[in-house]
Design a protein around this motif. Structure first.
Motif, mmCIF file in Angstrom:
data_model
loop_
_atom_site.group_PDB
_atom_site.id
_atom_site.type_symbol
_atom_site.label_atom_id
_atom_site.label_comp_id
_atom_site.label_asym_id
_atom_site.label_seq_id
_atom_site.Cartn_x
_atom_site.Cartn_y
_atom_site.Cartn_z
ATOM 1 N N GLU A 147 0.833 -1.202 0.000
ATOM 2 C CA GLU A 147 0.000 0.000 0.000
ATOM 3 C C GLU A 147 0.868 1.253 0.000
ATOM 4 N N ALA A 148 1.937 1.255 0.788
ATOM 5 C CA ALA A 148 2.840 2.408 0.823
ATOM 6 C C ALA A 148 3.440 2.658 -0.554
ATOM 7 N N LEU A 149 3.863 1.605 -1.227
ATOM 8 C CA LEU A 149 4.458 1.769 -2.554
ATOM 9 C C LEU A 149 3.423 2.195 -3.589
ATOM 10 N N THR A 150 2.174 1.840 -3.380
ATOM 11 C CA THR A 150 1.111 2.323 -4.263
ATOM 12 C C THR A 150 0.978 3.835 -4.136
ATOM 13 N N PHE A 151 1.042 4.351 -2.902
ATOM 14 C CA PHE A 151 1.014 5.800 -2.706
ATOM 15 C C PHE A 151 2.219 6.454 -3.375
ATOM 16 N N VAL A 152 3.389 5.866 -3.212
ATOM 17 C CA VAL A 152 4.598 6.407 -3.833
ATOM 18 C C VAL A 152 4.444 6.426 -5.346
ATOM 19 N N GLY A 153 3.996 5.316 -5.912
ATOM 20 C CA GLY A 153 3.815 5.224 -7.361
ATOM 21 C C GLY A 153 2.808 6.223 -7.900
ATOM 22 N N VAL A 211 13.202 2.634 2.566
ATOM 23 C CA VAL A 211 13.191 1.177 2.666
ATOM 24 C C VAL A 211 14.620 0.665 2.572
ATOM 25 N N GLY A 212 14.822 -0.572 2.987
ATOM 26 C CA GLY A 212 16.124 -1.204 2.833
ATOM 27 C C GLY A 212 16.383 -1.541 1.366
ATOM 28 N N ALA A 213 17.631 -1.783 1.042
ATOM 29 C CA ALA A 213 18.019 -2.060 -0.337
ATOM 30 C C ALA A 213 17.316 -3.290 -0.910
ATOM 31 N N SER A 214 16.966 -4.246 -0.074
ATOM 32 C CA SER A 214 16.301 -5.454 -0.569
ATOM 33 C C SER A 214 14.914 -5.173 -1.121
ATOM 34 N N ALA A 215 14.330 -4.041 -0.766
ATOM 35 C CA ALA A 215 12.991 -3.712 -1.271
ATOM 36 C C ALA A 215 12.977 -3.626 -2.791
ATOM 37 N N ARG A 216 14.060 -3.181 -3.374
ATOM 38 C CA ARG A 216 14.136 -3.075 -4.845
ATOM 39 C C ARG A 216 13.905 -4.441 -5.492
ATOM 40 N N ARG A 217 14.420 -5.477 -4.867
ATOM 41 C CA ARG A 217 14.275 -6.829 -5.406
ATOM 42 C C ARG A 217 12.892 -7.401 -5.103
ATOM 43 N N TYR A 218 12.422 -7.236 -3.878
ATOM 44 C CA TYR A 218 11.164 -7.857 -3.469
ATOM 45 C C TYR A 218 9.924 -7.079 -3.896
ATOM 46 N N HIS A 257 19.443 4.964 -3.978
ATOM 47 C CA HIS A 257 20.351 4.586 -2.902
ATOM 48 C C HIS A 257 20.778 5.833 -2.131
ATOM 49 N N VAL A 258 20.683 5.795 -0.817
ATOM 50 C CA VAL A 258 21.142 6.881 0.045
ATOM 51 C C VAL A 258 22.479 6.420 0.627
ATOM 52 N N HIS A 259 23.551 6.951 0.099
ATOM 53 C CA HIS A 259 24.893 6.461 0.413
ATOM 54 C C HIS A 259 25.305 6.649 1.875
#
Length: 79
Positions: free
Chosen positions: A11-17, A25-32, A42-44
């Protein structure tokens, strides 16, 4: 912009989209949670995200404890 509240990661990503917010989010979110309407940046200088196993206290069966122990052993081997 109106405040929105999300109950789930999807739901959060639907709002973002839809252009209605941003979520850290953590880096793994890109994959999942790969989505064509969301850009992951990426926030270095952000601190690393730490993960942990959790379960309901009243559901701590022998299998759950064995899995947690195996996971802890695996993490210890890679440190």
């Amino acid at each position: 912009m109106d405040k929105v509240t999300a109950a789930t990661a999807h739901e959060a990503l639907t709002f973002v989209g839809a252009g209605r917010g941003a979520v850290e989010v953590g880096a793994s979110a890109r994959r999942y949670y790969a989505r064509p309407d969301v850009a992951y940046v990426h926030v270095h200088d952000a601190p690393p995200v730490e993960w942990a196993l959790v379960w309901r206290a009243d559901a701590a069966t022998a299998r759950v404890r064995a899995f947690a122990e195996a996971a802890a052993d695996l993490v210890a081997e890679h440190r």
